[in-house]
Write a protein that holds these residues in place. Structure first.
Motif, PDB file in Angstrom:
ATOM      1  N   TRP A  93     -10.319  -1.501  -6.770  1.00 24.97           N
ATOM      2  CA  TRP A  93      -9.328  -2.060  -5.838  1.00 24.97           C
ATOM      3  C   TRP A  93      -9.537  -3.571  -5.766  1.00 24.97           C
ATOM      4  N   ASP A  94      -8.488  -4.356  -6.000  1.00 17.24           N
ATOM      5  CA  ASP A  94      -8.593  -5.816  -5.973  1.00 17.24           C
ATOM      6  C   ASP A  94      -7.281  -6.386  -5.447  1.00 17.24           C
ATOM      7  N   ALA A  95      -7.355  -7.180  -4.387  1.00 15.42           N
ATOM      8  CA  ALA A  95      -6.159  -7.724  -3.752  1.00 15.42           C
ATOM      9  C   ALA A  95      -5.723  -9.062  -4.322  1.00 15.42           C
ATOM     10  N   ARG A 233     -15.506  -8.989  -4.114  1.00 13.84           N
ATOM     11  CA  ARG A 233     -14.394  -8.086  -4.446  1.00 13.84           C
ATOM     12  C   ARG A 233     -13.436  -8.130  -3.263  1.00 13.84           C
ATOM     13  N   VAL A 234     -12.315  -8.755  -3.465  1.00 12.99           N
ATOM     14  CA  VAL A 234     -11.362  -8.983  -2.373  1.00 12.99           C
ATOM     15  C   VAL A 234     -10.532  -7.722  -2.155  1.00 12.99           C
ATOM     16  N   LEU A 235     -10.728  -7.111  -1.007  1.00  7.88           N
ATOM     17  CA  LEU A 235     -10.054  -5.854  -0.694  1.00  7.88           C
ATOM     18  C   LEU A 235      -8.649  -6.062  -0.158  1.00  7.88           C
ATOM     19  N   MET A 236      -8.487  -7.123   0.635  1.00  8.12           N
ATOM     20  CA  MET A 236      -7.200  -7.377   1.269  1.00  8.12           C
ATOM     21  C   MET A 236      -7.014  -8.869   1.457  1.00  8.12           C
ATOM     22  N   GLN A 237      -5.739  -9.268   1.559  1.00  8.71           N
ATOM     23  CA  GLN A 237      -5.406 -10.627   1.942  1.00  8.71           C
ATOM     24  C   GLN A 237      -4.458 -10.570   3.144  1.00  8.71           C
ATOM     25  N   PHE A 238      -4.642 -11.525   4.062  1.00  8.00           N
ATOM     26  CA  PHE A 238      -3.812 -11.612   5.259  1.00  8.00           C
ATOM     27  C   PHE A 238      -3.230 -13.020   5.362  1.00  8.00           C
ATOM     28  N   ASP A 265       5.025  -3.688  -3.666  1.00  2.32           N
ATOM     29  CA  ASP A 265       4.190  -2.517  -3.376  1.00  2.32           C
ATOM     30  C   ASP A 265       2.820  -2.890  -2.809  1.00  2.32           C
ATOM     31  N   TRP A 266       2.444  -4.150  -2.935  1.00  4.48           N
ATOM     32  CA  TRP A 266       1.132  -4.579  -2.441  1.00  4.48           C
ATOM     33  C   TRP A 266       1.137  -4.782  -0.927  1.00  4.48           C
ATOM     34  N   TRP A 272      -1.161  -8.139   3.708  1.00  2.29           N
ATOM     35  CA  TRP A 272      -0.694  -7.896   5.068  1.00  2.29           C
ATOM     36  C   TRP A 272      -0.081  -9.173   5.639  1.00  2.29           C
ATOM     37  N   MET A 273       1.226  -9.110   5.881  1.00  2.00           N
ATOM     38  CA  MET A 273       1.976 -10.281   6.338  1.00  2.00           C
ATOM     39  C   MET A 273       2.129 -10.261   7.857  1.00  2.00           C
ATOM     40  N   LEU A 274       1.755 -11.376   8.491  1.00  2.00           N
ATOM     41  CA  LEU A 274       1.901 -11.520   9.945  1.00  2.00           C
ATOM     42  C   LEU A 274       3.216 -12.239  10.270  1.00  2.00           C
TER      43      LEU A 274
END
Length: 310
Positions: A93-95, A233-238, A265-266, A272-274
């Motif tokens: 898993w890589d963001a 290992r970048v799991l998520m980006q916000f 799809d990401w 995750w968009m604020l």
């Protein structure tokens, strides 16, 4: 009279030169420019001393006064927290987009991390925006630096609970911000004051961070994302801007839409968009990224972009 005309011509040329130095586009704060706007401008006032209507009034009030803003932000962070275990379990898993990973696909030995933008993703700067609305002004670096130095920004709803949940699972929070590096100490102090985990000073990757072998253009974050991918290992980006997730090569409405189509799809899984209606790179895309235009000219372009029917 001739001397006066020469003086006026000189001043006009100087004004044009200064305008050319303003940013033509942005994907997030450009050298501590969270509003992505040019230097403060003098605004005409009516006989009562009141500035004209400000396009940002409702947007700032929505962030500050609506229950809907809180609900939207908390929804994002709660949904992201529910995905953490899945992201940790899946070793590949890589963001980061493939072109920005800089880890040759070797993520197994890297520590897990999430990459978070700061402004309007972790820290709520709506009081600064409110002051601009009140005073009829636009963003400028001096007033922005003064605001950051106050260290009074509050946490975006839901972010502290998410960050603590991630930290408890051994996930490092990386703050990849376009706040300039000289604002690092004040930013970290503000983050800690609202309860955000800060592992060490190195987790703040501000604008001006040097990344060997990568040339940064403007406020783009791709070099710093590459740096994050080398070490974690970048799991998520916000973020609250499209450029918080992927490089925007051409800041036009069509190209921005194409990026969302490509990586749609990401969102809701790795990205995750604020919500942030108060500023963003979407705005200058509507007037050809020409911040050197007078405020009213930019406003006319935004009016022209309105869709009256579909």
């Amino acid at each position: 009279m001739e001397r006066t005309m020469r003086s006026l011509l000189t001043l006009s040329l100087l004004a044009l030169a200064l305008a050319a130095c303003k940013p033509t586009s942005f994907t997030a704060p450009d050298a501590a420019m969270p509003a992505g706007k040019p230097a403060a401008a003098t605004v005409e006032k009516d006989a009562a001393g009141t500035p004209p209507a400000d396009d940002n009034l409702n947007a700032v009030l929505w962030v500050q006064a609506s229950a809907e803003y809180r609900a939207a932000s908390e929804t994002v962070y709660r949904a992201a927290a529910d995905k953490l275990d899945i992201a940790l379990r899946e070793k590949h898993w890589d963001a980061l987009v493939p072109g920005e990973r800089d880890n040759a696909g070797q993520t197994a030995g890297l520590k897990p991390a999430v990459v978070m933008d700061v402004d309007e993703t972790v820290l709520d700067n709506s009081p600064y925006q409110a002051r601009l609305v009140r005073d009829g002004k636009e963003f400028d670096e001096v007033s922005w630096d003064q605001w950051v130095a106050e260290k009074r920004a509050r946490a975006v709803p839901g972010v502290v609970d998410f960050a603590r949940a991630a930290s408890a699972k051994g996930i490092t929070i990386l703050y990849l911000s376009n706040r300039a590096v000289h604002l690092k100490d004040a930013t970290i102090a503000n983050l800690e004051a609202v309860g955000m985990p800060v592992a060490n000073d190195d987790v703040f990757l501000g604008l001006g961070t040097v990344v060997e072998g990568c040339e940064q253009h403007g406020s783009e974050k791709n070099c710093r994302r590459r740096l994050a991918g080398q070490q974690y290992r970048v799991l998520m980006q916000f973020g609250d801007q499209l450029g918080d997730f992927v490089q925007i090569v051409a800041n036009t409405p069509a190209d921005r839409a194409a990026l969302v189509d490509e990586y749609g799809d990401w969102f809701g899984e790795r990205w995750w968009m604020l919500p942030n209606p108060t500023y963003g790179s979407w705005e200058p895309a509507l007037f050809n990224n020409a911040w050197d235009q007078p405020r009213e000219a930019r406003r006319r372009s935004k009016h022209a972009a309105l869709e009256l029917a579909r």
